[in-house]
Design a protein around this motif. Structure first.
Motif, PDB file in Angstrom:
ATOM      1  N   THR A  18      -4.030  11.913  -3.016  1.00 39.01           N
ATOM      2  CA  THR A  18      -4.547  10.978  -4.010  1.00 39.01           C
ATOM      3  C   THR A  18      -3.805   9.657  -3.918  1.00 39.01           C
ATOM      4  O   THR A  18      -4.401   8.574  -4.016  1.00 39.01           O
ATOM      5  N   GLY A  19      -2.491   9.729  -3.702  1.00 42.06           N
ATOM      6  CA  GLY A  19      -1.728   8.507  -3.490  1.00 42.06           C
ATOM      7  C   GLY A  19      -2.221   7.742  -2.272  1.00 42.06           C
ATOM      8  O   GLY A  19      -2.422   6.519  -2.318  1.00 42.06           O
ATOM      9  N   SER A  20      -2.422   8.451  -1.149  1.00 42.03           N
ATOM     10  CA  SER A  20      -2.863   7.755   0.062  1.00 42.03           C
ATOM     11  C   SER A  20      -4.276   7.211  -0.093  1.00 42.03           C
ATOM     12  O   SER A  20      -4.607   6.162   0.473  1.00 42.03           O
ATOM     13  N   ALA A  21      -5.132   7.880  -0.876  1.00 42.32           N
ATOM     14  CA  ALA A  21      -6.469   7.334  -1.147  1.00 42.32           C
ATOM     15  C   ALA A  21      -6.352   5.985  -1.838  1.00 42.32           C
ATOM     16  O   ALA A  21      -7.095   5.040  -1.519  1.00 42.32           O
TER      17      ALA A  21
ATOM     18  N   ALA B 133       0.831  -1.209   0.000  1.00 44.42           N
ATOM     19  CA  ALA B 133       0.000   0.000   0.000  1.00 44.42           C
ATOM     20  C   ALA B 133       0.863   1.255   0.000  1.00 44.42           C
ATOM     21  O   ALA B 133       0.529   2.258  -0.657  1.00 44.42           O
ATOM     22  N   LEU B 134       1.981   1.230   0.730  1.00 47.15           N
ATOM     23  CA  LEU B 134       2.888   2.379   0.738  1.00 47.15           C
ATOM     24  C   LEU B 134       3.514   2.590  -0.639  1.00 47.15           C
ATOM     25  O   LEU B 134       3.659   3.734  -1.106  1.00 47.15           O
ATOM     26  N   VAL B 135       3.900   1.503  -1.294  1.00 47.93           N
ATOM     27  CA  VAL B 135       4.442   1.614  -2.649  1.00 47.93           C
ATOM     28  C   VAL B 135       3.391   2.185  -3.588  1.00 47.93           C
ATOM     29  O   VAL B 135       3.681   3.089  -4.389  1.00 47.93           O
ATOM     30  N   LEU B 136       2.176   1.689  -3.495  1.00 44.40           N
ATOM     31  CA  LEU B 136       1.093   2.188  -4.344  1.00 44.40           C
ATOM     32  C   LEU B 136       0.863   3.670  -4.114  1.00 44.40           C
ATOM     33  O   LEU B 136       0.715   4.454  -5.073  1.00 44.40           O
ATOM     34  N   SER B 137       0.850   4.098  -2.863  1.00 44.94           N
ATOM     35  CA  SER B 137       0.623   5.499  -2.530  1.00 44.94           C
ATOM     36  C   SER B 137       1.739   6.392  -3.076  1.00 44.94           C
ATOM     37  O   SER B 137       1.491   7.384  -3.771  1.00 44.94           O
ATOM     38  N   HIS B 138       2.977   6.030  -2.777  1.00 45.69           N
ATOM     39  CA  HIS B 138       4.112   6.865  -3.193  1.00 45.69           C
ATOM     40  C   HIS B 138       4.278   6.871  -4.711  1.00 45.69           C
ATOM     41  O   HIS B 138       4.561   7.926  -5.304  1.00 45.69           O
ATOM     42  N   LEU B 139       4.119   5.724  -5.351  1.00 44.38           N
ATOM     43  CA  LEU B 139       4.326   5.674  -6.802  1.00 44.38           C
ATOM     44  C   LEU B 139       3.196   6.388  -7.542  1.00 44.38           C
ATOM     45  O   LEU B 139       3.433   6.995  -8.594  1.00 44.38           O
ATOM     46  N   THR B 140       1.991   6.356  -7.013  1.00 41.83           N
ATOM     47  CA  THR B 140       0.898   7.125  -7.621  1.00 41.83           C
ATOM     48  C   THR B 140       1.229   8.611  -7.610  1.00 41.83           C
ATOM     49  O   THR B 140       1.049   9.313  -8.614  1.00 41.83           O
ATOM     50  N   ALA B 141       1.727   9.096  -6.478  1.00 39.52           N
ATOM     51  CA  ALA B 141       2.098  10.512  -6.390  1.00 39.52           C
ATOM     52  C   ALA B 141       3.218  10.848  -7.370  1.00 39.52           C
ATOM     53  O   ALA B 141       3.191  11.894  -8.033  1.00 39.52           O
ATOM     54  N   ILE B 142       4.213   9.974  -7.472  1.00 41.16           N
ATOM     55  CA  ILE B 142       5.313  10.208  -8.414  1.00 41.16           C
ATOM     56  C   ILE B 142       4.784  10.267  -9.843  1.00 41.16           C
ATOM     57  O   ILE B 142       5.178  11.140 -10.632  1.00 41.16           O
ATOM     58  N   TYR B 143       3.907   9.345 -10.182  1.00 42.36           N
ATOM     59  CA  TYR B 143       3.322   9.321 -11.528  1.00 42.36           C
ATOM     60  C   TYR B 143       2.585  10.624 -11.832  1.00 42.36           C
ATOM     61  O   TYR B 143       2.757  11.212 -12.907  1.00 42.36           O
ATOM     62  N   ILE B 144       1.790  11.098 -10.906  1.00 40.61           N
ATOM     63  CA  ILE B 144       1.050  12.346 -11.136  1.00 40.61           C
ATOM     64  C   ILE B 144       2.009  13.528 -11.269  1.00 40.61           C
ATOM     65  O   ILE B 144       1.838  14.400 -12.130  1.00 40.61           O
ATOM     66  N   LYS B 145       3.046  13.554 -10.451  1.00 47.18           N
ATOM     67  CA  LYS B 145       3.993  14.669 -10.494  1.00 47.18           C
ATOM     68  C   LYS B 145       4.815  14.687 -11.775  1.00 47.18           C
ATOM     69  O   LYS B 145       5.358  15.733 -12.146  1.00 47.18           O
ATOM     70  N   GLN B 146       4.915  13.559 -12.467  1.00 46.23           N
ATOM     71  CA  GLN B 146       5.670  13.534 -13.717  1.00 46.23           C
ATOM     72  C   GLN B 146       5.118  14.540 -14.722  1.00 46.23           C
ATOM     73  O   GLN B 146       5.868  15.163 -15.466  1.00 46.23           O
ATOM     74  N   SER B 147       3.793  14.693 -14.766  1.00 39.68           N
ATOM     75  CA  SER B 147       3.215  15.640 -15.722  1.00 39.68           C
ATOM     76  C   SER B 147       2.867  16.973 -15.072  1.00 39.68           C
ATOM     77  O   SER B 147       2.622  17.957 -15.774  1.00 39.68           O
ATOM     78  N   LEU B 148       2.858  17.024 -13.742  1.00 42.59           N
ATOM     79  CA  LEU B 148       2.571  18.284 -13.054  1.00 42.59           C
ATOM     80  C   LEU B 148       3.819  19.127 -12.878  1.00 42.59           C
ATOM     81  O   LEU B 148       3.782  20.354 -13.005  1.00 42.59           O
TER      82      LEU B 148
END
Length: 432
Positions: A326-329, A297-312
């Motif tokens: 959003t990652g923690s959700a 779950a921690l990997v999912l949370s952190h990697l989701t945030a990284i993915y979003i920040k790639q385009s932000l």
């Protein structure tokens, strides 16, 4: 399961983006740049000139500097020159002492520091430091795009490094990193061999310590302590929800007020690292999830945030707590027993609610925004696990969850640029 080469590329990405940081990352990046320039000069500078992008200036004006009891850039710059060590990265001021702080105050009072806006640049993350020794010798260091990425180093007239970098160009990303989408993020988190993911548990260790530290003092606005006191318990009750809010905001309270403790950051932000970590940790503990489920779950949370920040982008007018929450959700939804569909629903619910939250700099009140984001994460996960989500007939939401994410990042990276300028103008022209 993803192929080993692809897994290793994603793990390398996470190692670059999930790193320890002491204090707010923007003033620490400035201090890092000062330390590097001073090392090139070879002696204590007589004068320091610092030119910054607007976003760096905005995020460094009102935040506490670890171990100093002071806020803002001047003390961070002074200590960077006096005791900073560039090899420490974003923990550049790890060796700060009361004696160093006293010396730093004297250095500031001697009118040695000049801070200004760098004109004519597109990068939102830009730091340029020039130091001189009073005898004609000088050195320059420039950081751009990432908080620790040096693009120019000059020692006297000798150019040691010159790699001009504009945002979005010149990044050493593999094809696997560029091709991230939410499904691949989810697949990586839930199928990668557990032993390859253990590194993420350091985020849990560091950020839990930061949360516990806040209860030992009165940091920032003490939001976390307020939620855990009788007043907070009387209003919020004793629940998983209230414990998530208290633990997360406590870590943010301590960090933004300058507690001398490291946190695990995400994409250049300690608050994002805290928001990706603490809600997931608290929920897993109280929901009696296994250690493996928590790690994934921690990997999912952190990697989701990284993915979003790639385009932000690393810095924008969109508050980073939107991305991290959003990652923690996603992580909480997974811990509730959700699969990919439910995780994607939680992302849609988050974007529908929090898109447009403005970043007005790093400061103690960030704990309030972090708590707003995390509370929305819990609500979004609760709806998602029941297969309830905002539909593509509503606002920014589309059927494809990755299109929803890119709608959010387009607004944050491009649509809110004028908002960013206005926020900086307001912050730098307040009436005394």
């Amino acid at each position: 399961m993803l192929e080993q080469k692809e897994r290793q590329a994603i793990i390398a990405l996470m190692h670059r983006e999930v790193v320890p940081a002491m204090g707010c990352t923007e003033p620490m990046a400035v201090s890092l740049c000062v330390a590097k320039a001073t090392e090139l000069l070879g002696t204590r500078p007589e004068q320091i000139e610092v030119l910054l992008s607007g976003n760096i200036l905005k995020n460094a004006m009102g935040v506490g500097i670890p171990g100093t009891g002071m806020i803002g850039l001047p003390i961070a710059i002074a200590l960077g020159a006096l005791i900073g060590r560039s090899e420490y990265g974003l923990e550049v001021l790890r060796d700060v002492t009361p004696a160093a702080v006293a010396e730093g105050k004297q250095y500031m009072e001697a009118d040695r520091i000049r801070i200004g806006l760098k004109q004519g640049i597109a990068e939102k993350l830009y730091i340029e430091v020039t130091v001189t020794d009073g005898q004609g010798a000088s050195a320059t260091a420039v950081i751009a795009h990432d908080h620790t990425r040096f693009i120019r180093l000059v020692q006297g007239t000798k150019v040691l490094l010159d790699a001009p970098l504009t945002e979005g160009e010149g990044l050493e990303e593999s094809a696997q990193e560029k091709e991230l989408d939410l499904r691949k993020v989810f697949e990586f988190a839930v199928t990668t061999p557990l032993e390859e993911l253990q590194f993420i548990n350091q985020a849990r260790e560091l950020n839990e310590k930061a949360s516990q530290e806040a209860l030992k003092g009165n940091y920032g606005h003490s939001l976390g302590k307020t939620l855990s006191r009788p007043l907070g318990k009387g209003i919020m009750g004793e629940s998983i929800f209230s414990h998530i809010l208290s633990a997360t905001s406590s870590a943010c309270d301590a960090r933004m007020a300058g507690a001398p403790i490291p946190v695990m950051s995400n994409s250049g932000s300690g608050n994002q690292g805290i928001s990706c970590t603490m809600p997931v940790v608290v929920f897993a503990r109280e929901n009696h999830n296994t250690e493996e489920e928590l790690t994934r779950a921690l990997v999912l949370s952190h990697l989701t945030a990284i993915y979003i920040k790639q385009s932000l982008g690393k810095l924008s007018a969109l508050c980073g707590c939107v991305v991290a929450s959003t990652g923690s959700a996603c992580g909480i939804t997974y811990l509730m027993g959700g699969g990919y569909d439910q995780v994607s629903y939680s992302v849609k619910n988050m974007i529908a609610n929090l898109a447009g939250m403005v970043c007005d700099g790093a400061k103690p009140s960030c704990a309030l925004k972090v708590t707003s984001g995390v509370s929305t994460a819990v609500l979004s996960a609760m709806l998602a696990i029941q297969n309830t989500h905002v539909t593509n007939a509503e606002g920014l939401i589309e059927e494809d969850v990755d299109c929803c994410i890119h709608n959010l990042t387009r607004i944050g990276a491009r649509g809110m640029n004028e908002t960013d300028r206005m926020v900086l103008e307001i912050m730098t022209h307040k009436k005394k």
